[in-house]
Design a protein around this motif. Structure first.
Motif, PDB file in Angstrom:
ATOM      1  N   HIS A  18      53.628  83.940  95.745  1.00  0.00           N
ATOM      2  CA  HIS A  18      54.525  84.124  96.719  1.00  0.00           C
ATOM      3  C   HIS A  18      53.877  84.820  97.790  1.00  0.00           C
ATOM      4  N   VAL A  19      52.865  85.765  97.510  1.00  0.00           N
ATOM      5  CA  VAL A  19      52.053  86.136  98.682  1.00  0.00           C
ATOM      6  C   VAL A  19      51.263  85.223  99.451  1.00  0.00           C
ATOM      7  N   VAL A  20      50.798  84.052  98.937  1.00  0.00           N
ATOM      8  CA  VAL A  20      50.063  83.019  99.487  1.00  0.00           C
ATOM      9  C   VAL A  20      51.046  82.413 100.464  1.00  0.00           C
ATOM     10  N   ALA A  21      52.430  82.151  99.824  1.00  0.00           N
ATOM     11  CA  ALA A  21      53.455  81.520 100.726  1.00  0.00           C
ATOM     12  C   ALA A  21      53.797  82.356 101.800  1.00  0.00           C
ATOM     13  N   GLN A  22      54.022  83.738 101.713  1.00  0.00           N
ATOM     14  CA  GLN A  22      54.067  84.467 102.806  1.00  0.00           C
ATOM     15  C   GLN A  22      52.914  84.359 103.963  1.00  0.00           C
ATOM     16  N   ALA A  23      51.887  84.591 103.626  1.00  0.00           N
ATOM     17  CA  ALA A  23      50.655  84.458 104.533  1.00  0.00           C
ATOM     18  C   ALA A  23      50.783  83.158 105.028  1.00  0.00           C
ATOM     19  N   ILE A  24      51.081  82.226 104.591  1.00  0.00           N
ATOM     20  CA  ILE A  24      50.925  80.901 105.383  1.00  0.00           C
ATOM     21  C   ILE A  24      52.073  80.925 106.321  1.00  0.00           C
ATOM     22  N   MET A  25      53.373  81.036 105.946  1.00  0.00           N
ATOM     23  CA  MET A  25      54.459  81.357 106.935  1.00  0.00           C
ATOM     24  C   MET A  25      54.119  82.203 108.066  1.00  0.00           C
ATOM     25  N   ALA A  26      53.328  83.289 107.863  1.00  0.00           N
ATOM     26  CA  ALA A  26      52.936  84.041 109.030  1.00  0.00           C
ATOM     27  C   ALA A  26      51.771  83.776 109.649  1.00  0.00           C
ATOM     28  N   ALA A  27      51.104  82.610 109.238  1.00  0.00           N
ATOM     29  CA  ALA A  27      50.091  82.025 110.024  1.00  0.00           C
ATOM     30  C   ALA A  27      50.139  81.393 111.226  1.00  0.00           C
ATOM     31  N   GLY A  28      51.565  80.958 111.642  1.00  0.00           N
ATOM     32  CA  GLY A  28      51.303  80.180 112.645  1.00  0.00           C
ATOM     33  C   GLY A  28      52.858  80.413 113.318  1.00  0.00           C
ATOM     34  N   GLN A  29      53.075  79.826 114.405  1.00  0.00           N
ATOM     35  CA  GLN A  29      54.557  79.863 115.187  1.00  0.00           C
ATOM     36  C   GLN A  29      55.581  79.220 114.269  1.00  0.00           C
ATOM     37  N   SER A  30      55.507  78.072 113.646  1.00  0.00           N
ATOM     38  CA  SER A  30      56.346  77.373 113.009  1.00  0.00           C
ATOM     39  C   SER A  30      55.680  76.812 111.683  1.00  0.00           C
ATOM     40  N   TRP A  31      56.171  76.352 110.345  1.00  0.00           N
ATOM     41  CA  TRP A  31      55.748  75.836 109.342  1.00  0.00           C
ATOM     42  C   TRP A  31      56.570  74.915 108.797  1.00  0.00           C
ATOM     43  N   ALA A  32      56.076  74.067 107.773  1.00  0.00           N
ATOM     44  CA  ALA A  32      57.184  73.145 107.018  1.00  0.00           C
ATOM     45  C   ALA A  32      56.289  72.898 105.670  1.00  0.00           C
ATOM     46  N   ARG A  33      57.137  72.892 104.527  1.00  0.00           N
ATOM     47  CA  ARG A  33      56.685  72.758 103.322  1.00  0.00           C
ATOM     48  C   ARG A  33      57.228  71.570 102.569  1.00  0.00           C
ATOM     49  N   PRO A  34      56.432  70.421 102.806  1.00  0.00           N
ATOM     50  CA  PRO A  34      57.172  69.150 102.214  1.00  0.00           C
ATOM     51  C   PRO A  34      56.933  68.967 100.884  1.00  0.00           C
ATOM     52  N   LEU A  35      55.909  69.578 100.157  1.00  0.00           N
ATOM     53  CA  LEU A  35      55.485  69.563  98.804  1.00  0.00           C
ATOM     54  C   LEU A  35      55.153  71.155  98.304  1.00  0.00           C
ATOM     55  N   GLU A  36      55.335  71.381  97.022  1.00  0.00           N
ATOM     56  CA  GLU A  36      54.972  72.760  96.423  1.00  0.00           C
ATOM     57  C   GLU A  36      53.697  73.426  97.041  1.00  0.00           C
ATOM     58  N   GLN A  37      52.755  72.862  96.904  1.00  0.00           N
ATOM     59  CA  GLN A  37      51.449  73.412  97.302  1.00  0.00           C
ATOM     60  C   GLN A  37      50.982  72.994  98.742  1.00  0.00           C
ATOM     61  N   THR A  38      51.769  72.120  99.359  1.00  0.00           N
ATOM     62  CA  THR A  38      51.240  71.668 100.640  1.00  0.00           C
ATOM     63  C   THR A  38      52.191  71.918 102.027  1.00  0.00           C
ATOM     64  N   TRP A  39      51.438  72.444 102.965  1.00  0.00           N
ATOM     65  CA  TRP A  39      52.359  72.978 104.047  1.00  0.00           C
ATOM     66  C   TRP A  39      51.812  72.337 105.326  1.00  0.00           C
ATOM     67  N   LEU A  58      43.076  85.107  98.280  1.00  0.00           N
ATOM     68  CA  LEU A  58      42.664  84.120  97.200  1.00  0.00           C
ATOM     69  C   LEU A  58      41.761  84.737  96.406  1.00  0.00           C
ATOM     70  N   ASP A  59      41.643  84.094  95.039  1.00  0.00           N
ATOM     71  CA  ASP A  59      40.801  84.654  94.214  1.00  0.00           C
ATOM     72  C   ASP A  59      39.521  83.625  94.368  1.00  0.00           C
ATOM     73  N   SER A  60      38.333  83.852  93.744  1.00  0.00           N
ATOM     74  CA  SER A  60      37.206  83.216  93.760  1.00  0.00           C
ATOM     75  C   SER A  60      37.385  81.523  93.046  1.00  0.00           C
ATOM     76  N   GLU A  61      38.362  81.652  92.249  1.00  0.00           N
ATOM     77  CA  GLU A  61      38.563  80.315  91.515  1.00  0.00           C
ATOM     78  C   GLU A  61      39.647  79.399  91.978  1.00  0.00           C
ATOM     79  N   ASP A  62      40.298  79.786  93.318  1.00  0.00           N
ATOM     80  CA  ASP A  62      41.276  79.413  94.152  1.00  0.00           C
ATOM     81  C   ASP A  62      40.910  78.240  94.991  1.00  0.00           C
ATOM     82  N   GLY A  63      41.566  77.194  94.999  1.00  0.00           N
ATOM     83  CA  GLY A  63      41.007  76.132  96.143  1.00  0.00           C
ATOM     84  C   GLY A  63      42.110  76.307  97.077  1.00  0.00           C
ATOM     85  N   LEU A  64      41.158  75.832  98.531  1.00  0.00           N
ATOM     86  CA  LEU A  64      41.897  76.013  99.665  1.00  0.00           C
ATOM     87  C   LEU A  64      41.420  75.040 100.634  1.00  0.00           C
ATOM     88  N   LEU A  65      42.491  74.281 101.153  1.00  0.00           N
ATOM     89  CA  LEU A  65      42.132  72.956 102.320  1.00  0.00           C
ATOM     90  C   LEU A  65      43.097  73.313 103.492  1.00  0.00           C
TER      91      LEU A  65
END
Length: 119
Positions: A18-39, A58-65
């Protein structure tokens, strides 16, 4: 305005998804979430700036694209619905999550149907 694809894989999703989701939503002017972990995020910032914001949580074991993309996409069993970042005090009545929508024409009352009778 640039469009970015952001996807992640969390080692311990129950702790920070939920923290990651909030950070992604706040990262730009608009957002869309077509899949669970894809924005998709529309932002004026660079990939590096977005990465800096997200890797702080993120933790050191988490992946990010994070990848800049065109607006065209092929979607199967999903769709894109863009949402604008909520700005405090603009759409709401202050420090609340209640949004007031304009009133529509009142619905005229229709008579109720009679109850069915048992045989």
């Amino acid at each position: 305005m640039r469009t970015y694809l952001i996807s992640y894989d969390l080692a311990k999703p129950h702790l920070i998804k939920h923290v990651v989701a909030q950070a992604i939503m706040a990262a730009g002017q608009s957002w869309a979430r077509p899949l669970e972990q894809t924005w998709y995020v529309r932002s004026e910032e660079s990939e590096e700036a977005l990465e800096a914001k997200l890797t702080r949580i993120l933790d050191s074991e988490d992946g990010l694209l994070i990848q800049r993309v065109k607006d065209e996409a092929i979607l199967t069993n999903t769709s894109i619905r863009w949402f604008k970042r909520r700005q405090a005090g603009v759409e709401t009545g202050g420090d609340t999550n209640i949004i007031a929508f304009p009133m529509t024409k009142p619905v005229t009352d229709e008579p109720e149907l009679p109850f069915a009778e048992a045989c």
